[in-house]
Design a protein around this motif. Sequence first.
Motif, short mmCIF file in Angstrom:
data_model
loop_
_atom_site.label_atom_id
_atom_site.label_comp_id
_atom_site.label_asym_id
_atom_site.label_seq_id
_atom_site.Cartn_x
_atom_site.Cartn_y
_atom_site.Cartn_z
N ILE A 69 0.84 -1.20 0.00
CA ILE A 69 0.00 0.00 0.00
C ILE A 69 0.88 1.26 0.00
CG2 ILE A 69 -1.66 1.34 1.39
CD1 ILE A 69 -3.13 -1.01 0.38
N PHE A 70 1.95 1.22 0.82
CA PHE A 70 2.89 2.35 0.89
C PHE A 70 3.59 2.53 -0.45
CE2 PHE A 70 7.47 3.32 1.57
CZ PHE A 70 7.35 4.65 1.94
N ARG A 71 4.06 1.44 -1.03
CA ARG A 71 4.79 1.51 -2.32
C ARG A 71 3.91 2.03 -3.45
NH1 ARG A 71 10.21 1.44 -1.66
NH2 ARG A 71 10.98 -0.44 -0.69
N MET A 72 2.62 1.70 -3.40
CA MET A 72 1.71 2.16 -4.47
C MET A 72 1.37 3.64 -4.32
SD MET A 72 -0.96 -0.94 -4.94
CE MET A 72 -0.58 -2.37 -5.93
N GLY A 73 1.73 4.22 -3.17
CA GLY A 73 1.45 5.64 -2.97
C GLY A 73 0.08 5.91 -2.39
N PHE A 74 -0.56 4.88 -1.78
CA PHE A 74 -1.88 5.09 -1.16
C PHE A 74 -1.74 5.46 0.32
CE2 PHE A 74 -3.60 1.68 -4.30
CZ PHE A 74 -3.39 2.56 -5.36
N ALA A 75 -0.49 5.61 0.78
CA ALA A 75 -0.22 6.04 2.16
C ALA A 75 1.11 6.78 2.16
CB ALA A 75 -0.15 4.83 3.07
N ARG A 76 1.23 7.75 3.07
CA ARG A 76 2.47 8.55 3.11
C ARG A 76 3.61 7.78 3.74
NH1 ARG A 76 -1.40 13.44 4.00
NH2 ARG A 76 -2.28 11.99 5.51
N THR A 77 3.30 6.97 4.75
CA THR A 77 4.34 6.19 5.44
C THR A 77 3.83 4.76 5.63
OG1 THR A 77 3.42 6.71 7.60
CG2 THR A 77 5.07 8.23 6.76
N ARG A 78 4.72 3.87 6.01
CA ARG A 78 4.30 2.48 6.25
C ARG A 78 3.38 2.39 7.47
NH1 ARG A 78 9.41 1.82 4.25
NH2 ARG A 78 9.60 0.51 2.42
N LYS A 79 3.60 3.28 8.44
CA LYS A 79 2.73 3.28 9.63
C LYS A 79 1.31 3.64 9.23
CE LYS A 79 5.70 4.15 13.59
NZ LYS A 79 6.26 5.14 14.49
N GLU A 80 1.19 4.64 8.34
CA GLU A 80 -0.14 5.05 7.88
C GLU A 80 -0.77 3.92 7.07
OE1 GLU A 80 -2.09 9.09 6.23
OE2 GLU A 80 -0.40 8.39 5.06
N ALA A 81 0.04 3.24 6.26
CA ALA A 81 -0.47 2.12 5.46
C ALA A 81 -1.01 1.03 6.38
CB ALA A 81 0.65 1.57 4.59
N ARG A 82 -0.28 0.79 7.46
CA ARG A 82 -0.70 -0.24 8.42
C ARG A 82 -2.06 0.12 9.03
NH1 ARG A 82 2.88 -3.63 11.49
NH2 ARG A 82 1.66 -4.69 13.05
#
Length: 197
Positions: free
Chosen positions: A93-106
């Motif tokens: 999700i983070f790599r696709m750009g749907f979240a600013r950080t991995r924490k946000e993706a989580r």
Amino acid sequence: MAVNRVPVLKRCRSLGIEPMVLGYDKKSKRELKRSNRKVSEYGLQLREKQKAKFIYGVLEKPFRNYYKKADKMQGQTGTNLMIMLESRLDNVIFRMGFARTRKEARQIVDHKHVLVNGKQVNIPSYLVKAGDTIEIKEKCKSSQRYKDIIEATGGRLVPEWLEADAEALKGTVKELPSREAIDVPVNEVLIVELYSK
């Protein structure tokens, strides 16, 4: 649930990582002052393991389980470990750009905003496979949060092994990443040496 509450920039400084790797635009102005102590071989190995754990937001026990799994797979253990960490759902999700950080993706995954192949998945450590379609739920797509995220991550490059449509908040895993495609500053050989003692 255990949560890592260490200030991000402080941790980046101590591990020698650029905050950009984690998706933060901030820069730390402080310099790390280390006395001229020579770091032991064990110290170097430990630092690499801590780097990988910190970047992907994985705690010790699950990280060790990843290592055991990677060890049983064919091919090089270190490469298998990095590919497994990279194909976690929160990382994708983070790599696709749907979240600013991995924490946000989580958090996005935890809050049940994500569909994998049309099914809701709320497990951040879910391992995606080649050909999986990942998208944000319809009712969440119109929220201001995602508009802000897409604006912030607009200039970020999506890795070659993924395909992302920022407008539709949808993407596909074309293939599992090769080690060359993973741009994380971690030397996995040292992690393998540490665990194989």
